[in-house]
Design a protein around this motif. Structure first.
Motif, PDB file in Angstrom:
ATOM      1  N   GLU A 400       0.878  -1.103  -0.006  1.00 52.17           N
ATOM      2  CA  GLU A 400       0.055  -0.030   0.002  1.00 52.17           C
ATOM      3  C   GLU A 400       0.824   1.404  -0.055  1.00 52.17           C
ATOM      4  N   ASP A 403       2.143   2.278  -3.452  1.00 49.70           N
ATOM      5  CA  ASP A 403       0.836   2.450  -4.351  1.00 49.70           C
ATOM      6  C   ASP A 403       0.601   3.953  -4.224  1.00 49.70           C
ATOM      7  N   GLN A 404       0.613   4.537  -2.956  1.00 52.70           N
ATOM      8  CA  GLN A 404       0.305   5.705  -2.371  1.00 52.70           C
ATOM      9  C   GLN A 404       1.537   6.668  -2.903  1.00 52.70           C
ATOM     10  N   SER A 427      -0.696  -1.735  -6.873  1.00 52.17           N
ATOM     11  CA  SER A 427      -0.282  -2.430  -5.733  1.00 52.17           C
ATOM     12  C   SER A 427      -1.001  -3.743  -5.950  1.00 52.17           C
ATOM     13  N   GLY A 429      -0.773  -6.386  -3.789  1.00 58.99           N
ATOM     14  CA  GLY A 429      -1.233  -7.041  -2.697  1.00 58.99           C
ATOM     15  C   GLY A 429      -0.177  -8.203  -2.255  1.00 58.99           C
ATOM     16  N   LYS A 572      -0.198   2.033   7.926  1.00 59.66           N
ATOM     17  CA  LYS A 572       0.261   2.448   6.555  1.00 59.66           C
ATOM     18  C   LYS A 572      -0.661   3.542   5.690  1.00 59.66           C
ATOM     19  N   THR A 573      -1.880   2.960   5.730  1.00 59.49           N
ATOM     20  CA  THR A 573      -2.604   3.961   4.700  1.00 59.49           C
ATOM     21  C   THR A 573      -2.735   5.084   5.207  1.00 59.49           C
ATOM     22  N   SER A 576       1.382   7.119   4.329  1.00 59.24           N
ATOM     23  CA  SER A 576       2.002   6.676   3.239  1.00 59.24           C
ATOM     24  C   SER A 576       2.068   7.920   2.293  1.00 59.24           C
TER      25      SER A 576
END
Length: 625
Positions: A400, A403-404, A427, A429, A572-573, A576
């Motif tokens: 993640e 991805d960000q 991402s 996963g 993380k989300t 990031s």
């Protein structure tokens, strides 16, 4: 239906210099704008069109090529029976045009568009071939059946083209539209027509007679007889149509939403009006099918549908695809909808793309895949990230955080958002999930690059999957397409090792609105060491809370980094993208981490993307050192 148009070949038509494409009962055309989807639909339409004015602009020419009047457009279609032989109706229709190939009946029709010197324009001509030639022999093949391709044959395979600009309000005013064709004769018995028209006359007379305004207007208009040389002429006002044949001119569709007042379809949004046009086409085809059955004539409607999802919200897009599947006939659908693509069989997808000066196609090679691999592509790629089907380049990553932050760094490095360059950053996963994405990219000729964690087991698994999928494909070496993070690190650990600890700490402090948040976190964790504490877990057998000894040691600089990574792994989300923006606040070219910058430089080299001058200078200095 009895038959199937199995293959279409195009030579020198619009953006296609040479194209061979196999068709299914339903085929889905995917691709970017101006890739050639509409041109493919139009070529198939020409195959079953008797007359059409042709412009020389329809002929494919290369850059700087001067058009030679001898250059021809050739469009071939191969028609197969659903069984080994055509049924009686189709056999009687095709007659001597049928030939055998591998002991199976076949029909091969050719459309030729060539310049007529006498008329000074291009002619469209249909011929039947005596066999289905090899692809390389299409332009030179000239062995034709002596029997003509009759109007009856073309009428038995009618083309229904619904373009993206459809609007039911426009259709209702066009007598040549599917609406106009369907309602021009509402099929009443003569006795009924006479009775209804008498009633319509009475209604008109009563309306004019009982309305002072209409009666006054009628009297005034009749003064026209004073200037028109006739004593027997008069002017009538018809509030409603007096003749059944004119009813379609005043027809109206009204839309009622539950308990609200009904409104004219003209006052509805474009989504409703577009969908109504589609349903009108469906009604027209069903009606024609009934007529052909009554007359015992063969009928194979060919539906060419352009962007059926236009103006429809996502749930409606799902519904319209199921409705299209129920339509009678063979369907060729162009779409930009990843929702529609996710519902289609992989075997029905035709990917259209630009290949140099010409357009080309490719497919997902499902014949090479196991059932589990097909399922993963459907579930993990199409249903969740169907937009990859429209991408030019994929940058795959594992987690993640990447991805960000990668889109943030990408925009800084290339001075464009990823989507502006046709790039999707995805991402997957987990390192075990790269394969479905790489498989789709390989088959659809989409460039792939990977930023991967650097753990030993990850490197081994990713290298093996990459080599297996791209084996034998030029310019697909692992060291050119895959960037493994150094020192066996995952992404968060790599950022620390590459010198971005301060940015990470500052971001965490800002989000938690405090200073030295990680130090406070460490103190709390250390105070719990050796204590018997309840965790968030439960025993799956006895369903009792689990107790454990806290043994984490966060002492020293190494412990601080460990605490930092542990905190990030839980949040993380939340952190990031903010960490990425914090890193970009650095003034030098190192505001993009080294390995990411190296990956972007490799992408720019292969894809010929323009990069920021700031990073071009930085890369040159690195090379010189």
């Amino acid at each position: 239906m009895g038959i199937l148009i199995k293959e279409l070949r195009i030579r020198n038509y619009k953006c296609y210099e040479s194209l061979d494409v196999e068709l299914n009962e339903t085929s889905l055309l995917l691709g970017a704008n101006n890739a050639g989807k509409t041109s493919l639909l139009e070529a198939l339409e020409l195959s079953f069109t008797r007359y059409k004015r042709i412009s020389e602009e329809l002929i494919f020419i290369k850059k700087d090529e001067v058009l030679n009047k001898d250059k021809e457009i050739i469009i071939d279609v191969l028609i197969l029976p659903n069984e080994e032989s055509f049924d009686e109706e189709w056999f009687n229709l095709f007659g001597k045009l049928i030939f055998e190939d591998d002991e199976k009946d076949r029909i091969a029709l050719r459309t030729i568009i060539k310049y007529n010197q006498i008329k000074g324009e291009y002619d469209l001509e249909h011929k039947a071939m005596t066999e289905w030639p090899d692809s390389n022999d299409v332009l030179t093949f000239n062995d034709y059946n002596s029997q003509r391709v009759t109007s009856n044959i073309l009428e038995a395979i009618p083309v229904f083209y619904l373009d993206a600009k459809r609007d039911i309000t426009t259709e209702m005013g066009d007598k040549y539209s599917y609406w106009g064709k369907l309602v021009k004769d509402i099929n009443l018995l003569p006795k009924d027509v006479e009775e209804i028209e008498k009633a319509l006359n009475d209604i008109n007379n009563d309306l004019v007679k009982n309305s002072e305004v209409l009666e006054h207007l009628s009297s005034s208009l009749n003064k026209i007889t004073d200037v028109v040389d006739s004593e027997k002429r008069s002017v009538e006002i018809n509030p409603v149509s007096r003749k059944i044949r004119d009813l379609n001119k005043g027809m109206e569709i009204r839309f009622n939403d539950k308990d609200s007042e009904s409104f004219s379809i003209a006052n509805q949004g474009m989504g409703t009006r577009s969908w109504a046009t589609f349903l009108t086409l469906s009604a027209y085809i069903d009606w024609k099918l009934l007529e052909m059955k009554r007359e015992e004539k063969p009928f194979h409607p060919l539906l060419l549908l352009e962007e059926p999802e236009a103006h429809l919200h996502p749930q409606a897009q799902r519904k319209i695809y199921s409705q299209m599947q129920k339509l009678v006939g063979q369907k060729l659908i162009s779409t930009h909808s990843s929702i529609i693509a996710a519902q289609a069989d992989l075997s029905s997808i035709i990917h259209v793309y630009k290949n140099g000066c010409s357009s080309s196609i490719n497919n997902i090679a499902i014949e090479k895949l196991k059932s589990e691999e097909i399922r993963k592509i459907k579930e993990e790629v199409l249903k969740t990230r169907g937009d990859v089907l429209f991408a030019d380049t994929l940058i795959l990553c594992e987690g993640e955080t990447e991805d960000q932050v990668l889109p943030i760094f990408f925009k800084e490095f290339f001075e464009n958002e990823p989507f502006e360059l046709g790039v999707n950053i995805i991402s997957v996963g987990g390192f075990g999930n790269y394969k479905p994405f790489m498989t789709v990219a390989r088959d659809l000729d989409i460039d792939v690059f990977i930023l991967s964690d650097g753990e030993r087991n990850v490197i081994k698994a990713v290298e093996k999957a990459f080599s297996n999928i791209f084996e034998g494909i030029e310019n697909y070496k692992v060291d050119e397409r895959v960037k493994f993070l150094p020192d066996h690190a995952d992404f968060e650990k790599y950022l620390l090792k590459d010198g971005y600890r301060q940015e990470i700490v500052e971001t965490i402090d800002e989000i938690n609105e405090t200073k030295n948040f990680i130090n406070t976190y460490i103190e709390k964790q250390q105070s719990r060491r050796g204590k018997r504490v309840e965790t968030a877990d439960t025993c799956q057998t006895c369903h009792q809370h689990i107790y454990s000894e806290q043994t984490m040691d966060y002492s020293g600089e190494e412990g601080f980094d460990k605490a930092l990574l542990d905190w990030l792994s839980k949040n993380k989300t939340e952190y990031s993208s903010l960490i990425g923006n914090k890193i970009l606040e650095r003034k030098g070219a190192d505001n993009i981490p080294t390995e990411i910058r190296n990956l972007f430089s490799q992408i720019a080299s292969i894809k010929k993307y323009e990069i920021s001058k700031k990073y071009r200078v930085f890369d040159i200095e690195e090379v010189e050192q």
